[in-house]
Write an enzyme that holds these catalytic residues in place. Structure first.
Site, PDB file in Angstrom:
ATOM      1  N   GLY A 165       0.792  -1.221   0.000  1.00 33.66           N
ATOM      2  CA  GLY A 165       0.000   0.000   0.000  1.00 33.66           C
ATOM      3  C   GLY A 165       0.828   1.276   0.000  1.00 33.66           C
ATOM      4  O   GLY A 165       0.294   2.372  -0.132  1.00 33.66           O
ATOM      5  N   LEU A 203     -10.718   1.653  -9.236  1.00 36.25           N
ATOM      6  CA  LEU A 203     -11.928   0.835  -9.072  1.00 36.25           C
ATOM      7  C   LEU A 203     -12.402   1.008  -7.636  1.00 36.25           C
ATOM      8  O   LEU A 203     -11.631   0.802  -6.698  1.00 36.25           O
ATOM      9  CB  LEU A 203     -11.623  -0.631  -9.398  1.00 36.25           C
ATOM     10  CG  LEU A 203     -11.012  -0.890 -10.786  1.00 36.25           C
ATOM     11  CD1 LEU A 203     -10.687  -2.373 -10.981  1.00 36.25           C
ATOM     12  CD2 LEU A 203     -11.939  -0.425 -11.899  1.00 36.25           C
ATOM     13  N   HIS A 208     -10.640  -8.641  -4.259  1.00 36.14           N
ATOM     14  CA  HIS A 208      -9.287  -9.092  -4.572  1.00 36.14           C
ATOM     15  C   HIS A 208      -9.384 -10.584  -4.885  1.00 36.14           C
ATOM     16  O   HIS A 208      -9.637 -11.389  -3.994  1.00 36.14           O
ATOM     17  CB  HIS A 208      -8.358  -8.848  -3.375  1.00 36.14           C
ATOM     18  CG  HIS A 208      -6.988  -9.446  -3.517  1.00 36.14           C
ATOM     19  ND1 HIS A 208      -5.837  -8.695  -3.566  1.00 36.14           N
ATOM     20  CD2 HIS A 208      -6.593 -10.727  -3.630  1.00 36.14           C
ATOM     21  CE1 HIS A 208      -4.795  -9.498  -3.711  1.00 36.14           C
ATOM     22  NE2 HIS A 208      -5.223 -10.740  -3.733  1.00 36.14           N
ATOM     23  N   HIS A 235      -3.727  -3.674   4.152  1.00 37.96           N
ATOM     24  CA  HIS A 235      -3.032  -4.498   3.156  1.00 37.96           C
ATOM     25  C   HIS A 235      -2.493  -5.802   3.729  1.00 37.96           C
ATOM     26  O   HIS A 235      -1.623  -6.435   3.127  1.00 37.96           O
ATOM     27  CB  HIS A 235      -1.942  -3.689   2.444  1.00 37.96           C
ATOM     28  CG  HIS A 235      -2.499  -2.436   1.803  1.00 37.96           C
ATOM     29  ND1 HIS A 235      -3.338  -2.492   0.719  1.00 37.96           N
ATOM     30  CD2 HIS A 235      -2.396  -1.136   2.135  1.00 37.96           C
ATOM     31  CE1 HIS A 235      -3.706  -1.259   0.404  1.00 37.96           C
ATOM     32  NE2 HIS A 235      -3.155  -0.420   1.252  1.00 37.96           N
ATOM     33  N   ARG A 291       5.959 -16.301  -5.834  1.00 35.34           N
ATOM     34  CA  ARG A 291       6.316 -17.125  -4.674  1.00 35.34           C
ATOM     35  C   ARG A 291       5.128 -17.982  -4.277  1.00 35.34           C
ATOM     36  O   ARG A 291       4.016 -17.790  -4.766  1.00 35.34           O
ATOM     37  CB  ARG A 291       6.660 -16.214  -3.489  1.00 35.34           C
ATOM     38  CG  ARG A 291       5.474 -15.357  -3.075  1.00 35.34           C
ATOM     39  CD  ARG A 291       5.656 -14.622  -1.768  1.00 35.34           C
ATOM     40  NE  ARG A 291       4.418 -13.988  -1.347  1.00 35.34           N
ATOM     41  CZ  ARG A 291       3.992 -12.807  -1.728  1.00 35.34           C
ATOM     42  NH1 ARG A 291       4.710 -12.079  -2.562  1.00 35.34           N
ATOM     43  NH2 ARG A 291       2.829 -12.329  -1.299  1.00 35.34           N
TER      44      ARG A 291
HETATM   45  C1  MV4 Z   1      -6.104  -0.646  -6.856  1.00 36.96           C
HETATM   46  C2  MV4 Z   1      -7.335  -0.361  -6.208  1.00 36.96           C
HETATM   47  C3  MV4 Z   1      -8.326   0.234  -6.970  1.00 36.96           C
HETATM   48  N1  MV4 Z   1      -8.117   0.522  -8.280  1.00 36.96           N
HETATM   49  N2  MV4 Z   1      -5.939  -0.342  -8.153  1.00 36.96           N
HETATM   50  C4  MV4 Z   1      -3.778  -2.106  -2.927  1.00 36.96           C
HETATM   51  C5  MV4 Z   1      -2.388  -2.649  -2.815  1.00 36.96           C
HETATM   52  C6  MV4 Z   1      -1.994  -3.099  -4.157  1.00 36.96           C
HETATM   53  N3  MV4 Z   1      -1.759  -4.506  -4.122  1.00 36.96           N
HETATM   54  C7  MV4 Z   1      -3.101  -2.738  -5.090  1.00 36.96           C
HETATM   55  N4  MV4 Z   1      -4.116  -2.095  -4.316  1.00 36.96           N
HETATM   56  C8  MV4 Z   1      -5.205  -1.536  -4.881  1.00 36.96           C
HETATM   57  N5  MV4 Z   1      -5.091  -1.232  -6.210  1.00 36.96           N
HETATM   58  C9  MV4 Z   1      -6.944   0.221  -8.845  1.00 36.96           C
HETATM   59  N6  MV4 Z   1      -6.748   0.528 -10.134  1.00 36.96           N
HETATM   60  C10 MV4 Z   1      -7.475  -0.684  -4.859  1.00 36.96           C
HETATM   61  C11 MV4 Z   1      -6.414  -1.277  -4.182  1.00 36.96           C
HETATM   62  C12 MV4 Z   1      -6.648  -1.622  -2.791  1.00 36.96           C
HETATM   63  C13 MV4 Z   1      -6.741  -2.961  -2.382  1.00 36.96           C
HETATM   64  C14 MV4 Z   1      -6.519  -4.017  -3.257  1.00 36.96           C
HETATM   65  C15 MV4 Z   1      -6.596  -5.320  -2.848  1.00 36.96           C
HETATM   66  C16 MV4 Z   1      -6.919  -5.603  -1.533  1.00 36.96           C
HETATM   67  C17 MV4 Z   1      -7.138  -4.601  -0.631  1.00 36.96           C
HETATM   68  C18 MV4 Z   1      -7.040  -3.264  -1.033  1.00 36.96           C
HETATM   69  C19 MV4 Z   1      -7.264  -2.237  -0.128  1.00 36.96           C
HETATM   70  C20 MV4 Z   1      -7.180  -0.940  -0.539  1.00 36.96           C
HETATM   71  C21 MV4 Z   1      -6.856  -0.628  -1.871  1.00 36.96           C
END
Ligand code: MV4
Length: 450
Positions: A165, A203, A208, A235, A291
């Site tokens: 994050g 988004l 996830h 995260h 991994r």
């Molecule tokens: C995003 C998103 C919304 N839109 N990308 C969070 C960490 C990284 N792995 C990617 N993340 C996100 N990317 C777009 N285009 C929202 C997140 C995100 C999130 C993603 C997965 C699980 C939990 C999350 C919590 C907050 C934001």
């Protein structure tokens, strides 16, 4: 097959690897810091080597110490577990330079997927659906503002080297762009020494969903369906399940084939996870993890496979022991991560375990390195166990989780177990109707003692 492998990790994942090796007739070497002399992985391995002082950077992350431990013991290969050196391309190169085998992907695949811009570019070219956004890096505020207008707000600015994050900022409107762009760049530089950023459509309420893939390094690859890991706090995943409650068999087959074909194309070797955001029936690639993941047991439960055994096999040059056609889903599995943390703030809570009793019975797996009288050191991650339940369907898995949590005894430290008892009372959890924001919103809504 190898005669002896070294496990460059600690805790439950070190036990997980030692167990797979033992079933294969492969001897195991544990490494440990001075703080972990009494740890279960040291006891369970065939032999052990102390690799340094408590600090991870001087022990579990010390490349010279790990290589020396291999040379001293005659271990032929290294399993990195997760975390620590598992996604360190330099380490993989050093391992090879010492005529040892890394049980995992090539340095090149780790490098490509470790940089999110090159990862996304690679996946896009392989036909994997991605979040709409910039083509590569965005160098100037003017370019970022132009892209914001083109994609439409809200947008998210991400550091290409980011993780956990950090280096990720949302711009809700055009007015927000300057702050978001500069902050993401500054965080990328201060946390990862890299200020390159890229831009995506933001988004708002996705899930996830991650696809488990596995390759043999010779152009064959399979997928093992998805895991829904939407229930996260800061995260950190806390509850993971497979199959995803929102994913249909047709969607699984479709995205799974795209992922497996992509991995076959690049001759990927070993276990990998392709992460997507899933919203309104569409998958959008965000990142790939090269991994074995913490939550791999839910996939193992529903497919009846041993992913670590497969990792060791392909690293030794053997074929995978299954094809895509062999892989069918049986039932539903849930994992909860049990951390030594004090609620409500999830404050780490190391200390001595005065009593430990693992739950058991049909469809229950407890992966933990705890034992009665063990002292959890304060230097490492607070994960102390993973409880994985498997049932014929989701309601049975939920009932089994409730039952198993009731049997578990961890005395002497605070744990996240009460959180799971509370979550099992929530309609969104019982129906599977949640997204990436649900857990934090729910935690924020709870009454606080003050
Ligand atoms: C995003 C998103 C919304 N839109 N990308 C969070 C960490 C990284 N792995 C990617 N993340 C996100 N990317 C777009 N285009 C929202 C997140 C995100 C999130 C993603 C997965 C699980 C939990 C999350 C919590 C907050 C934001």
């Amino acid at each position: 097959m190898f005669n002896k492998i070294l496990v460059a990790n600690r805790g439950e994942i070190a036990l997980r690897v030692i167990r797979a090796a033992r079933e294969m007739g492969v001897a195991s070497v544990a490494v440990h810091s001075t703080a972990d002399s009494d740890a279960m992985h040291v006891r369970m391995a065939d032999e052990s080597v102390c690799v340094g002082p408590p600090s991870s950077s001087q022990s579990y992350l010390s490349i010279p110490a790990i290589i020396a431990a291999c040379e001293i013991t005659g271990a032929e290969a290294i399993h990195p577990g997760y975390g620590f050196l598992s996604e360190n391309a330099t380490f993989v190169q050093v391992v090879q330079d010492h005529d040892l085998t890394f049980i995992g992907p090539t340095a090149e695949h780790i490098r490509v997927m470790g940089d999110k811009i090159t990862a996304k570019d690679t996946m896009k070219k392989l036909g994997v659906p991605c979040v709409p956004g910039s083509d590569g890096g965005v160098a100037t505020l003017e370019d970022a503002q132009a892209l914001g207008e083109e994609i439409g707000y809200p947008v998210i600015i991400k550091a290409t080297a980011g993780g956990g994050g950090k280096g990720m900022k949302v711009a809700q409107t055009a007015k927000d762009m300057e702050r978001a762009f500069q902050t993401a760049r500054a965080e990328g530089m201060s946390n990862f020494g890299n200020d390159e950023v890229y831009i995506e459509k933001y988004l708002t309420t996705p899930r996830h969903i991650e696809i488990q893939v596995f390759g043999d390094g010779k152009g064959r690859a399979v997928h093992l369906g998805e895991r829904d890991c939407s229930l996260q706090r800061r995260h950190q995943k806390v509850f993971e399940e497979a199959p995803g409650p929102s994913i249909s068999p047709e969607e699984r087959a479709l995205i799974g084939k795209v992922c497996a074909d992509a991995m076959a194309d690049i001759k990927y070797i070993g276990a990998g996870t392709i992460e997507f955001l899933y919203e309104n029936g569409e998958f959008y690639f965000i990142e790939m993890n090269t991994r074995l993941q913490v939550e791999h047991p839910v996939t193992e439960a529903i497919f009846g496979v041993d992913l670590v055994r497969e990792q060791i096999r392909v690293a030794a040059g053997m074929d995978m022991s299954f094809t895509q056609e062999d892989l069918t889903i049986n039932g539903h599995a849930i994992e909860v991560r049990i951390n030594a943390e004090k609620l409500p703030n999830f404050t780490p809570c190391p200390g001595r375990i005065t009593q430990y009793h693992a739950p058991g019975g049909l469809g229950v797996r407890m992966d933990s390195a705890l034992y009665d009288g063990y002292s959890i050191p304060p230097f490492y991650d607070s994960l102390i166990g993973k409880l994985i339940v498997h049932g014929r369907d989701r309601p049975e898995a939920l009932a089994r989780l409730n039952r198993a949590l009731g049997e578990l005894i961890v005395d002497g430290v605070d744990t996240t177990v009460p959180l799971f008892h509370a979550l099992l009372q929530e309609k969104a959890v019982l129906t599977g109707d949640y997204n990436i924001h649900w857990l934090e919103q729910w935690l924020d809504s709870l009454p606080t003692d003050a």
